[in-house]
Design an enzyme around this catalytic site. Sequence first.
Site, PDB file in Angstrom:
ATOM      1  N   TYR A   1      20.163  36.596  50.733  1.00 32.04           N
ATOM      2  CA  TYR A   1      19.345  36.019  49.666  1.00 32.04           C
ATOM      3  C   TYR A   1      18.099  35.314  50.193  1.00 32.04           C
ATOM      4  CZ  TYR A   1      23.456  37.163  47.005  1.00 32.04           C
ATOM      5  OH  TYR A   1      24.498  37.859  46.424  1.00 32.04           O
TER       6      TYR A   1
ATOM      7  N   LYS B   1      40.108  35.021  48.054  1.00 34.96           N
ATOM      8  CA  LYS B   1      40.723  35.845  49.089  1.00 34.96           C
ATOM      9  C   LYS B   1      41.544  34.995  50.057  1.00 34.96           C
ATOM     10  CE  LYS B   1      36.943  39.222  49.061  1.00 34.96           C
ATOM     11  NZ  LYS B   1      35.863  39.847  49.867  1.00 34.96           N
TER      12      LYS B   1
ATOM     13  N   ARG C   1      33.842  37.016  41.267  1.00 38.25           N
ATOM     14  CA  ARG C   1      34.074  38.459  41.391  1.00 38.25           C
ATOM     15  C   ARG C   1      35.018  38.899  40.275  1.00 38.25           C
ATOM     16  NH1 ARG C   1      34.168  36.437  46.712  1.00 38.25           N
ATOM     17  NH2 ARG C   1      32.641  37.415  48.113  1.00 38.25           N
TER      18      ARG C   1
ATOM     19  N   HIS D   1      31.147  31.634  49.810  1.00 37.66           N
ATOM     20  CA  HIS D   1      31.160  32.469  51.007  1.00 37.66           C
ATOM     21  C   HIS D   1      31.819  31.708  52.155  1.00 37.66           C
ATOM     22  CE1 HIS D   1      27.507  35.088  49.644  1.00 37.66           C
ATOM     23  NE2 HIS D   1      28.653  35.612  49.286  1.00 37.66           N
TER      24      HIS D   1
ATOM     25  N   ARG E   1      26.649  38.425  39.861  1.00 34.21           N
ATOM     26  CA  ARG E   1      26.807  37.531  41.017  1.00 34.21           C
ATOM     27  C   ARG E   1      25.511  37.488  41.819  1.00 34.21           C
ATOM     28  NH1 ARG E   1      31.004  35.367  44.223  1.00 34.21           N
ATOM     29  NH2 ARG E   1      30.771  35.607  46.468  1.00 34.21           N
TER      30      ARG E   1
ATOM     31  N   HIS F   1      29.145  42.982  40.140  1.00 34.56           N
ATOM     32  CA  HIS F   1      28.466  42.229  41.191  1.00 34.56           C
ATOM     33  C   HIS F   1      27.004  41.964  40.858  1.00 34.56           C
ATOM     34  CE1 HIS F   1      31.407  41.474  44.216  1.00 34.56           C
ATOM     35  NE2 HIS F   1      30.509  41.307  45.165  1.00 34.56           N
TER      36      HIS F   1
END
Length: 201
Positions: free
Chosen positions: A179, A72, A48, A170, A147, A144
């Site tokens: 996806y 994160k 990101r 993820h 990505r 994005h």
Amino acid sequence: MAQRYAARLPRHLAPEQVEAVLAAVRSDPRFGRRNHAMILLLARLGLRAPVVIAIQLDDIEWRAGELIIRGKGQRHDRVPIPPDVGEALADYIRHDRVSTSRALFVSTRVPHGPFKDGQVLNAILKDAFARCGVKPPCPYVGSHVLRHSLATNLVRQAASLDEVRDVLRHRSRASTLIYAKVDIEGLRSIAQTWPSMGGAE
């Protein structure tokens, strides 16, 4: 009106379009090496934009060929550095980077400090799309898109959803399920035959 989550297919670019955008970024005579290294991190590792901006010099482990990703929630991951990414990083650091900051990517303006946010990557991509003639998959050009392109093209090369989840880092498998919709052959294998007249009860 009801709005279903992830109802659309991921907005993505074909592999040859990704390479055209990368070539356009690299051709910039002013900031090409720096911008190319940043965009490669998006395209090859699926990072990101805020993560790319946050990379520090100390996060690169050259001997191991690894990069520490600060995600994160204080989550840190180690990912292998692809050869072309490593070459781009070394090229930028050796020839263009002038700063006392420990941030990897810095502004060319004095005092050569780190970028405040990832919007700079969106601007770089917007300019690259305009110069190479590739039409963005959506009106708003955001980082994005690379990505999504990486994940979509991995699925189309027969990567499993778990492998895509690992690449994108993820936390939840549910985030990767979007996806599954681009795995056309896999969807065909489980699709029910459309009932012909008189064939359904």
